[in-house]
Design an enzyme around this catalytic site. Structure first.
Site, PDB file in Angstrom:
ATOM      1  N   LYS A 216       3.190   1.882  11.493  1.00 36.16           N
ATOM      2  CA  LYS A 216       3.289   1.944  10.032  1.00 36.16           C
ATOM      3  C   LYS A 216       2.558   0.709   9.504  1.00 36.16           C
ATOM      4  CE  LYS A 216       7.667  -0.524   9.329  1.00 36.16           C
ATOM      5  NZ  LYS A 216       8.986  -0.511   8.709  1.00 36.16           N
TER       6      LYS A 216
ATOM      7  N   CYS B 219      12.238   2.413  17.187  1.00 37.69           N
ATOM      8  CA  CYS B 219      13.628   2.869  17.058  1.00 37.69           C
ATOM      9  C   CYS B 219      13.829   4.352  16.801  1.00 37.69           C
ATOM     10  CB  CYS B 219      14.343   2.029  16.011  1.00 37.69           C
ATOM     11  SG  CYS B 219      14.612   0.361  16.642  1.00 37.69           S
TER      12      CYS B 219
HETATM   13  N1  LIG Z   1      13.549  -3.933  15.913  1.00 31.59           N
HETATM   14  C1  LIG Z   1      14.207  -3.394  14.906  1.00 31.59           C
HETATM   15  O1  LIG Z   1      13.644  -3.193  13.841  1.00 31.59           O
HETATM   16  C2  LIG Z   1      15.659  -3.028  15.045  1.00 31.59           C
HETATM   17  C3  LIG Z   1      16.291  -3.016  16.285  1.00 31.59           C
HETATM   18  N2  LIG Z   1      17.612  -2.650  16.391  1.00 31.59           N
HETATM   19  C4  LIG Z   1      18.294  -2.678  17.679  1.00 31.59           C
HETATM   20  O2  LIG Z   1      18.582  -4.045  18.003  1.00 31.59           O
HETATM   21  C5  LIG Z   1      18.538  -4.270  19.408  1.00 31.59           C
HETATM   22  C6  LIG Z   1      17.567  -5.402  19.725  1.00 31.59           C
HETATM   23  O3  LIG Z   1      16.267  -4.977  19.348  1.00 31.59           O
HETATM   24  P1  LIG Z   1      15.065  -6.003  19.102  1.00 31.59           P
HETATM   25  O4  LIG Z   1      15.544  -7.224  18.423  1.00 31.59           O
HETATM   26  O5  LIG Z   1      13.992  -5.179  18.478  1.00 31.59           O
HETATM   27  O6  LIG Z   1      14.680  -6.372  20.626  1.00 31.59           O
HETATM   28  P2  LIG Z   1      13.511  -7.337  21.108  1.00 31.59           P
HETATM   29  O7  LIG Z   1      12.946  -6.718  22.325  1.00 31.59           O
HETATM   30  O8  LIG Z   1      12.627  -7.702  19.976  1.00 31.59           O
HETATM   31  O9  LIG Z   1      14.287  -8.695  21.530  1.00 31.59           O
HETATM   32  C7  LIG Z   1      15.206  -8.800  22.553  1.00 31.59           C
HETATM   33  C8  LIG Z   1      15.345 -10.255  23.001  1.00 31.59           C
HETATM   34  O10 LIG Z   1      16.360 -10.310  24.007  1.00 31.59           O
HETATM   35  C9  LIG Z   1      15.951 -11.240  25.007  1.00 31.59           C
HETATM   36  N3  LIG Z   1      16.695 -10.980  26.237  1.00 31.59           N
HETATM   37  C10 LIG Z   1      16.528  -9.979  27.144  1.00 31.59           C
HETATM   38  N4  LIG Z   1      17.453 -10.057  28.103  1.00 31.59           N
HETATM   39  C11 LIG Z   1      18.248 -11.125  27.809  1.00 31.59           C
HETATM   40  C12 LIG Z   1      19.407 -11.697  28.402  1.00 31.59           C
HETATM   41  N5  LIG Z   1      19.949 -11.178  29.501  1.00 31.59           N
HETATM   42  N6  LIG Z   1      19.956 -12.776  27.815  1.00 31.59           N
HETATM   43  C13 LIG Z   1      19.428 -13.305  26.688  1.00 31.59           C
HETATM   44  N7  LIG Z   1      18.338 -12.807  26.081  1.00 31.59           N
HETATM   45  C14 LIG Z   1      17.762 -11.729  26.635  1.00 31.59           C
HETATM   46  C15 LIG Z   1      14.464 -11.044  25.102  1.00 31.59           C
HETATM   47  O11 LIG Z   1      13.833 -12.166  25.699  1.00 31.59           O
HETATM   48  C16 LIG Z   1      14.095 -10.843  23.625  1.00 31.59           C
HETATM   49  O12 LIG Z   1      13.781 -12.071  22.993  1.00 31.59           O
HETATM   50  C17 LIG Z   1      18.159  -2.910  20.022  1.00 31.59           C
HETATM   51  O13 LIG Z   1      19.341  -2.239  20.366  1.00 31.59           O
HETATM   52  C18 LIG Z   1      17.483  -2.179  18.873  1.00 31.59           C
HETATM   53  O14 LIG Z   1      17.580  -0.772  18.996  1.00 31.59           O
HETATM   54  C19 LIG Z   1      18.375  -2.340  15.295  1.00 31.59           C
HETATM   55  C20 LIG Z   1      17.803  -2.355  14.043  1.00 31.59           C
HETATM   56  C21 LIG Z   1      16.408  -2.698  13.816  1.00 31.59           C
HETATM   57  O1  LIG Z   2      16.729   1.046  14.039  1.00 32.75           O
HETATM   58  C1  LIG Z   2      15.712   0.495  13.676  1.00 32.75           C
HETATM   59  O2  LIG Z   2      15.036  -0.239  14.386  1.00 32.75           O
HETATM   60  C2  LIG Z   2      15.160   0.705  12.307  1.00 32.75           C
HETATM   61  O3  LIG Z   2      14.370   1.924  12.319  1.00 32.75           O
HETATM   62  C3  LIG Z   2      13.730   2.244  11.070  1.00 32.75           C
HETATM   63  O4  LIG Z   2      12.855   1.197  10.673  1.00 32.75           O
HETATM   64  P1  LIG Z   2      11.355   1.050  11.241  1.00 32.75           P
HETATM   65  O5  LIG Z   2      11.227   1.747  12.551  1.00 32.75           O
HETATM   66  O6  LIG Z   2      11.031  -0.390  11.141  1.00 32.75           O
HETATM   67  O7  LIG Z   2      10.364   1.801  10.254  1.00 32.75           O
HETATM   68  P2  LIG Z   2      10.490   2.805   9.017  1.00 32.75           P
HETATM   69  O8  LIG Z   2       9.988   2.133   7.816  1.00 32.75           O
HETATM   70  O9  LIG Z   2      11.806   3.445   8.946  1.00 32.75           O
HETATM   71  O10 LIG Z   2       9.420   3.912   9.462  1.00 32.75           O
HETATM   72  C4  LIG Z   2       9.599   4.682  10.638  1.00 32.75           C
HETATM   73  C5  LIG Z   2       8.489   5.705  10.764  1.00 32.75           C
HETATM   74  O11 LIG Z   2       8.654   6.758   9.819  1.00 32.75           O
HETATM   75  C6  LIG Z   2       7.436   7.004   9.137  1.00 32.75           C
HETATM   76  N1  LIG Z   2       7.747   7.459   7.767  1.00 32.75           N
HETATM   77  C7  LIG Z   2       8.665   6.806   7.011  1.00 32.75           C
HETATM   78  C8  LIG Z   2       8.963   7.231   5.732  1.00 32.75           C
HETATM   79  C9  LIG Z   2       8.321   8.363   5.229  1.00 32.75           C
HETATM   80  O12 LIG Z   2       8.563   8.811   4.075  1.00 32.75           O
HETATM   81  N2  LIG Z   2       7.409   9.000   5.995  1.00 32.75           N
HETATM   82  C10 LIG Z   2       7.110   8.588   7.255  1.00 32.75           C
HETATM   83  O13 LIG Z   2       6.273   9.217   7.951  1.00 32.75           O
HETATM   84  C11 LIG Z   2       6.696   5.667   9.167  1.00 32.75           C
HETATM   85  O14 LIG Z   2       5.310   5.850   9.031  1.00 32.75           O
HETATM   86  C12 LIG Z   2       7.082   5.153  10.541  1.00 32.75           C
HETATM   87  O15 LIG Z   2       6.212   5.662  11.538  1.00 32.75           O
HETATM   88  C13 LIG Z   2      14.829   2.379   9.999  1.00 32.75           C
HETATM   89  O16 LIG Z   2      14.220   2.621   8.733  1.00 32.75           O
HETATM   90  C14 LIG Z   2      15.694   1.106   9.925  1.00 32.75           C
HETATM   91  O17 LIG Z   2      16.752   1.309   8.983  1.00 32.75           O
HETATM   92  C15 LIG Z   2      16.289   0.841  11.310  1.00 32.75           C
HETATM   93  O18 LIG Z   2      17.068  -0.345  11.309  1.00 32.75           O
END
Ligand SMILES: NC(=O)C1=CN([C@@H]2O[C@H](COP(=O)(O)OP(=O)(O)OC[C@H]3O[C@@H](n4cnc5c(N)ncnc54)[C@H](O)[C@@H]3O)[C@@H](O)[C@H]2O)C=CC1
Ligand SMILES: O=C(O)[C@H]1O[C@H](OP(=O)(O)OP(=O)(O)OC[C@H]2O[C@@H](n3ccc(=O)[nH]c3=O)[C@H](O)[C@@H]2O)[C@H](O)[C@@H](O)[C@@H]1O
Length: 431
Positions: free
Chosen positions: A326, A267
Site C-alpha cells: 500500500k 496482517c
Molecule cells: N505490524 C502491524 O501493523 C501489526 C501487527 N500486529 C501483530 O503484532 C505482533 C507483532 O508484530 P510486529 O510488531 O509487526 O512484528 P515485527 O516482526 O515487526 O517485530 C517483532 C520483534 O520481536 C523480536 N523478537 C523475536 N523473537 C524474540 C524473543 N524471543 N524475545 C524478544 N524479542 C524477540 C524481533 O527481533 C523483532 O524486533 C504480531 O502478532 C502481529 O500480527 C498487530 C497489529 C498491527
Molecule cells: O493487524 C494488522 O497488522 C493491521 O492490519 C491492517 O493494517 P495494514 O495491513 O497496515 O494496512 P491497511 O491500511 O488496512 O491495508 C491493507 C490492505 O488492504 C488494501 N485496501 C484497503 C482499503 C481499501 O479500501 N481497499 C484496499 O484495497 C490496501 O491496499 C492494503 O493492501 C488493519 O487495517 C489494522 O487495523 C491492523 O492492525
C-alpha cells in the site's frame, strides 16, 4: 507506571514510544542487538511517521532498550509484542510467542502483582493454552497467584502506526480478574482521558477474537467491494460512485470501500488464513472468509486480462507502477506486485518496475521475481507497451506527459489513481 515491552518491531516500538509520550517509563526487550542499540541511540529501528521524534525525545530518559529479559523485574507490567507468523497450512505459529513467554517466565517476579499483557495477534484460547503455561512452567509460577495475565489487541496500521495508536477507535482489555483491568486502566488512562476512546472490557478469548474479527471483516469488506466492482466493470458502471453512495449508509460506512487489486500486507493475509485454519480445525467450514480470499487472489489475473484485451505483451516491455502493499510504506509482504509480475513473465513480457521506496525491500523479499528497476515512473513508462498500476502512490496521480513516451499507451489501473486523459487507452480494474 514502569512498563516493559518484549519485542521491538512495528508494534513494540510504536507502543514503547507512545507509552513514553503518555508519561510512562518504558523498557524494550529484544533479541536483536541492532534494534536495541538504535533505540538507545535515540533512533527509530523502523520507519513510521512521528516515531523517530518520539524515540529521540524519550531515549535515555523515559525509554530504554535491552537484550536482557531481567529488566522486566523492575517493571509493573510486560507486553508481549512478538511475531505470530503463519505455518505452511495458514495456522497461527506460536513458537516465537512461546519462546518469549518462557524467557519472561524465567525472570518474572512472583509477587502476584506483575501483569503480562499479550499484545500479539493470537488465535482464541492461545493466551490461556500456550502463553500462560509457558510462563508458569519456565518460572515455576502460578497465574492468578504469582502473576496476572491479560490480552490487549492492537489495531494500528502500518504507515500511520503512531497516529492510530494515539487516536484509537477503541481499546480492548481482555482479562479474567478485576486487578488486571485496573492495571490496564492505569496504563491507558492518559490516552483515554485525551481521546475519549471507548474501552471494551471483555474476556481473554473475546479480546483475541475481536482482533481476528476486525481484520477478517475489513479484508472481506474489501473483497466484497472488489466483487461488486468487478460486476460494475462488466456493466460499464462507475464502481467508485457506487461505493461513495453506499458508504453514506451508516450501516455500511465509507471506509475500506476502495475497489481494486485487493489486499496484502503482513496482517490481513496471515490473519484471515489463521482464522480459516482455526475454523476448519474446529470442523467449521468458513465459506465466506474463503470466498474473500479467492476474490482477492483473482484480482491480479483480472488486471492482466484487461491488458491482454489491448496488447500482446510477449517480448515487450511493460511498466509496473508500485511494489509496496500500500502507499506510504516500503513493506512488500503480501504485495499484489508479485502475482502481477509473475503473470507478466508468464506472458513473456519484460518487466520494468518503479516504486518510490520499496525496490530494495522487494528485492530482498522476493529475490526470484525478476525485473529491471526504473529510477522514476517516467523511466519505467518510456518505451513500454502497457503499464499496470499496483500501488496507489500519490505521485502516480500526477503523471501526465510521461505517458506520451510509451510505445503502446495502454494503462491498466489497479488502484483508480491515474487520471483518464486523451492519448492513452485507460482501463480501470473495476471502472
Ligand atoms: N505490524 C502491524 O501493523 C501489526 C501487527 N500486529 C501483530 O503484532 C505482533 C507483532 O508484530 P510486529 O510488531 O509487526 O512484528 P515485527 O516482526 O515487526 O517485530 C517483532 C520483534 O520481536 C523480536 N523478537 C523475536 N523473537 C524474540 C524473543 N524471543 N524475545 C524478544 N524479542 C524477540 C524481533 O527481533 C523483532 O524486533 C504480531 O502478532 C502481529 O500480527 C498487530 C497489529 C498491527
Ligand atoms: O493487524 C494488522 O497488522 C493491521 O492490519 C491492517 O493494517 P495494514 O495491513 O497496515 O494496512 P491497511 O491500511 O488496512 O491495508 C491493507 C490492505 O488492504 C488494501 N485496501 C484497503 C482499503 C481499501 O479500501 N481497499 C484496499 O484495497 C490496501 O491496499 C492494503 O493492501 C488493519 O487495517 C489494522 O487495523 C491492523 O492492525
Amino acid at each position: 507506571m514502569n512498563v516493559s515491552i518484549v519485542g521491538s518491531g512495528y508494534v513494540g516500538t510504536t507502543l514503547a514510544a507512545c507509552l513514553a509520550d503518555l508519561g510512562h517509563d518504558v523498557v524494550n526487550v529484544d533479541i536483536d542487538e541492532s534494534t536495541v542499540a538504535a533505540i538507545n541511540d535515540g533512533d527509530a529501528p523502523i520507519h513510521e511517521p512521528g516515531l523517530a521524534e518520539r524515540i529521540e525525545r524519550h531515549a535515555g530518559d523515559r525509554l530504554r532498550a535491552t537484550t536482557d529479559y531481567a529488566a522486566v523485574r523492575e517493571t509493573d507490567a510486560t507486553f508481549l509484542a512478538l511475531p505470530t507468523p503463519a505455518n505452511d497450512d495458514g495456522s497461527n505459529d506460536l513458537s516465537i510467542m512461546e519462546a518469549g513467554a518462557r524467557s519472561l517466565g524465567e525472570v518474572l517476579p512472583s509477587d502476584g502483582d506483575h501483569l503480562v499483557i499479550v499484545k500479539s495477534t493470537v488465535i482464541p484460547g492461545s493466551t490461556e493454552a500456550v502463553v500462560t503455561p509457558a510462563i508458569e512452567e519456565a518460572g515455576d509460577l502460578a497465574v492468578g497467584e504469582d502473576f496476572r495475565i491479560a490480552m490487549n489487541p492492537e489495531f494500528l496500521r502500518m504507515g500511520t502506526a503512531v497516529a492510530d495508536f494515539m487516536d484509537p477507535d477503541k481499546i480492548v482489555f481482555g482479562a479474567t480478574d478485576e486487578r488486571a483491568y485496573e492495571t490496564l486502566d492505569r496504563l491507558y488512562e492518559p490516552l483515554v482521558e485525551e481521546t475519549g476512546a471507548p474501552v471494551v472490557r471483555t474476556g481473554l478469548r473475546e479480546a483475541e477474537m475481536i482482533k481476528y474479527a476486525n481484520n477478517s471483516f475489513l479484508a472481506t469488506k474489501v473483497s466484497l467491494i472488489n466483487e461488486l466492482g468487478n460486476i460494475c466493470k462488466e456493466y460499464g458502471v462507475d464502481a467508485y460512485e457506487v461505493a461513495d453512495a453506499i458508504g453514506l449508509d451508516d450501516r455500511i460506512g465509507e471506509r475500506f470501500l476502495r475497489s481494486g487489486l485487493g489486499w496484502g500486507g503482513s496482517c490481513f493475509p496471515k490473519d484471515v488464513a489463521a482464522l480459516i485454519a482455526a475454523a476448519e480445525d474446529a470442523d467449521y467450514d468458513p465459506e465466506l472468509l474463503k470466498a474473500g480470499v479467492n476474490v482477492n487472489d483473482r484480482q491480479p489475473e483480472r488486471l492482466l486480462s484487461l491488458l491482454d484485451d489491448h496488447v500482446d505483451v510477449a517480448g515487450k516491455q511493460v511498466a509496473v507502477l508500485g511494489l509496496s502493499f500500500k502507499p506510504g510504506t516500503d513493506d512488500v509482504r503480501g504485495t499484489r506486485a508479485i502475482p502481477v509480475i509473475e503473470g507478466l513473465h508468464e506472458r513473456g513480457a519484460d518487466v520494468v518496475a518503479y516504486d518510490p521506496v520499496a525496490v530494495e525491500s522487494f528485492r530482498e523479499y522476493a529475490p526470484d521475481v525478476d525485473f529491471v528497476a526504473a529510477d522514476s515512473a517516467a523511466d519505467a513508462l518510456t518505451g513500454a507497451h502497457g503499464a499496470v498500476v499496483v500501488t496507489d502512490w500519490d505521485e502516480f496521480a500526477a503523471l501526465d506527459d510521461e505517458f506520451d513516451e510509451m510505445a503502446t499507451p495502454v494503462v491498466v489501473d489497479g488502484r483508480h489513481v491515474v487520471e483518464r486523459r486523451d492519448g492513452i487507452t485507460y482501463e480501470g480494474l473495476t471502472w
